[in-house]
Write an enzyme that holds these catalytic residues in place. Structure first.
Site, PDB file in Angstrom:
ATOM      1  N   ASP A   1      39.648 -16.685  17.393  1.00 16.80           N
ATOM      2  CA  ASP A   1      40.614 -15.819  16.653  1.00 16.80           C
ATOM      3  C   ASP A   1      41.608 -15.300  17.441  1.00 16.80           C
ATOM      4  OD1 ASP A   1      41.315 -14.729  14.416  1.00 16.80           O
ATOM      5  OD2 ASP A   1      40.066 -12.769  14.736  1.00 16.80           O
TER       6      ASP A   1
ATOM      7  N   HIS B   1      48.338 -21.712  17.823  1.00 16.13           N
ATOM      8  CA  HIS B   1      47.269 -22.999  17.669  1.00 16.13           C
ATOM      9  C   HIS B   1      47.602 -23.965  18.615  1.00 16.13           C
ATOM     10  CE1 HIS B   1      46.368 -20.922  13.975  1.00 16.13           C
ATOM     11  NE2 HIS B   1      47.589 -21.258  13.421  1.00 16.13           N
TER      12      HIS B   1
ATOM     13  N   LEU C   1      27.102 -32.822  26.469  1.00 14.83           N
ATOM     14  CA  LEU C   1      27.133 -31.715  25.433  1.00 14.83           C
ATOM     15  C   LEU C   1      27.389 -32.260  23.904  1.00 14.83           C
ATOM     16  CD1 LEU C   1      28.354 -28.530  25.353  1.00 14.83           C
ATOM     17  CD2 LEU C   1      30.554 -29.768  25.451  1.00 14.83           C
TER      18      LEU C   1
HETATM   19  C1  FPP Z   1      42.126 -18.218  14.437  1.00 15.52           C
HETATM   20  O1  FPP Z   1      43.518 -17.949  14.899  1.00 15.52           O
HETATM   21  C2  FPP Z   1      42.250 -19.711  14.548  1.00 15.52           C
HETATM   22  C3  FPP Z   1      42.167 -20.869  13.588  1.00 15.52           C
HETATM   23  C4  FPP Z   1      42.244 -20.526  12.469  1.00 15.52           C
HETATM   24  C5  FPP Z   1      42.459 -22.082  13.974  1.00 15.52           C
HETATM   25  C6  FPP Z   1      41.789 -22.638  15.313  1.00 15.52           C
HETATM   26  C7  FPP Z   1      42.175 -24.063  15.738  1.00 15.52           C
HETATM   27  C8  FPP Z   1      42.647 -24.465  16.802  1.00 15.52           C
HETATM   28  C9  FPP Z   1      42.234 -23.497  18.096  1.00 15.52           C
HETATM   29  C10 FPP Z   1      43.345 -25.470  17.254  1.00 15.52           C
HETATM   30  C11 FPP Z   1      42.575 -26.780  16.856  1.00 15.52           C
HETATM   31  C12 FPP Z   1      41.203 -26.952  17.072  1.00 15.52           C
HETATM   32  C13 FPP Z   1      40.394 -27.893  17.684  1.00 15.52           C
HETATM   33  C14 FPP Z   1      38.759 -28.025  17.541  1.00 15.52           C
HETATM   34  C15 FPP Z   1      40.985 -28.984  18.424  1.00 15.52           C
HETATM   35  P1  FPP Z   1      44.580 -16.921  13.777  1.00 15.52           P
HETATM   36  O2  FPP Z   1      45.270 -17.877  13.201  1.00 15.52           O
HETATM   37  O3  FPP Z   1      43.487 -16.559  12.807  1.00 15.52           O
HETATM   38  O4  FPP Z   1      45.104 -15.830  14.508  1.00 15.52           O
HETATM   39  P2  FPP Z   1      45.392 -14.312  14.024  1.00 15.52           P
HETATM   40  O5  FPP Z   1      44.096 -13.817  13.415  1.00 15.52           O
HETATM   41  O6  FPP Z   1      45.947 -13.746  15.263  1.00 15.52           O
HETATM   42  O7  FPP Z   1      46.380 -14.577  12.824  1.00 15.52           O
END
Ligand code: FPP
Length: 276
Positions: free
Chosen positions: A32, A49, A143
């Site tokens: 997050d 991201h 893993l």
């Molecule tokens: C949460 O941050 C993150 C996500 C919803 C997406 C996670 C995806 C990645 C790290 C990239 C792709 C993944 C892989 C497995 C290759 P948020 O957008 O909710 O952040 P915020 O809470 O600050 O708005």
């Protein structure tokens, strides 16, 4: 090809962690804070991201080196479909690219890939890439990396009950023989042990519809770092904290035969990591 080994200072930290106590068999992570990480730097959310993928790479590698057996990453929740269309679309493109860019390296490192969630909802090209990568890595014995995609705990439980009800209707299952183990065998995680440790980044104190059934006895570790800043050093601190915990599974302290790691040793480890 054998697993890439840690070197130098990192190798020392890993060795000390391995000596200090048990390494969790299964770590689950709610990644997050990508958006906030980017906003703080005056960048668009997608930049967070993008940087988050670098954290994924580092954490996967460190888990493999430490001998963690399962790593489950909450990459896209059922609720994430409600984000603005362009962000959903960019996230799907990013996932597709990450799968294409990382699959050979993951494969060489003996990683086995699995996916849990409503995969049929993903764009067709993402589904194809994902299923190809899963197939490519199915015989690997390192893993197990589990990507939770279009996943939510309630979806998982509802889906399991729907399928079990169908088996009851067909006479394959008797209502009286429904047990916790039987229900667990209908969940998307049926071949995967429950997480020992749940890590959540960005300081939020929620489990956000993640593995609701499976987290029943997991230890929780909340990191204040946003996901793009969460790297192996922060993971080592989470594991050291885990080693300090006494997992009682509802029993009393005296019934637990051994403490997980020496407290003093782990305290010293945590201090030295925080100085790096
Ligand atoms: C949460 O941050 C993150 C996500 C919803 C997406 C996670 C995806 C990645 C790290 C990239 C792709 C993944 C892989 C497995 C290759 P948020 O957008 O909710 O952040 P915020 O809470 O600050 O708005």
């Amino acid at each position: 090809m054998p697993l890439e080994k840690a070197t130098g200072q990192d190798k020392k930290l890993q060795d000390r962690l391995l000596q200090a106590g048990e390494i969790p068999q299964h770590i689950a992570i709610i990644m997050d804070g990508n958006g906030r990480w980017a906003k703080r730097r005056g960048m668009p959310r997608i930049a967070g991201h993008h940087e988050g993928v670098n954290s994924v790479r580092d954490i996967v590698e460190a888990c493999g080196q430490l001998g963690v057996k399962y790593l489950t990453l909450y990459a896209f929740s059922t609720e994430n479909w409600n984000r603005p269309k362009h962000e959903v679309s960019l996230l799907m493109r990013l996932l597709l690219r990450a799968l294409r860019d990382e699959r050979d390296r993951l494969h060489q490192n003996e990683v086995q890939l699995k996916a849990i969630g409503d995969i049929a909802k993903l764009p067709q090209d993402v589904q194809d890439e994902l299923l190809d990568a899963i197939k490519l890595m199915e015989d690997n014995r390192g893993l197990t990396l589990v990507l939770a995609l279009s996943y939510s705990g309630r979806w998982d439980i509802t889906n399991a009950i729907r399928r079990m009800a169908e088996d009851v209707r067909l006479g394959i299952v008797k209502p009286a023989s429904v047990t916790e183990d039987l229900l667990a065998s209908y969940l998307s995680t049926k071949d995967i042990p429950d997480p020992d440790l749940l890590v959540r980044t960005s300081g939020e104190l929620r489990i956000s519809n993640f593995l609701l059934w499976q987290l029943a006895y997991s230890e929780l570790f909340i990191s204040d770092e946003y996901w793009p800043s969460f790297r192996r050093k922060q993971l080592y601190s989470a594991i050291a904290e885990f080693q300090k915990r006494e997992r009682r599974f509802g029993k009393v302290s005296e019934q637990i035969r051994k403490r997980q790691g020496s407290l003093e040793y782990v305290e010293r480890f945590l201090k030295s990591v925080s100085k790096l």
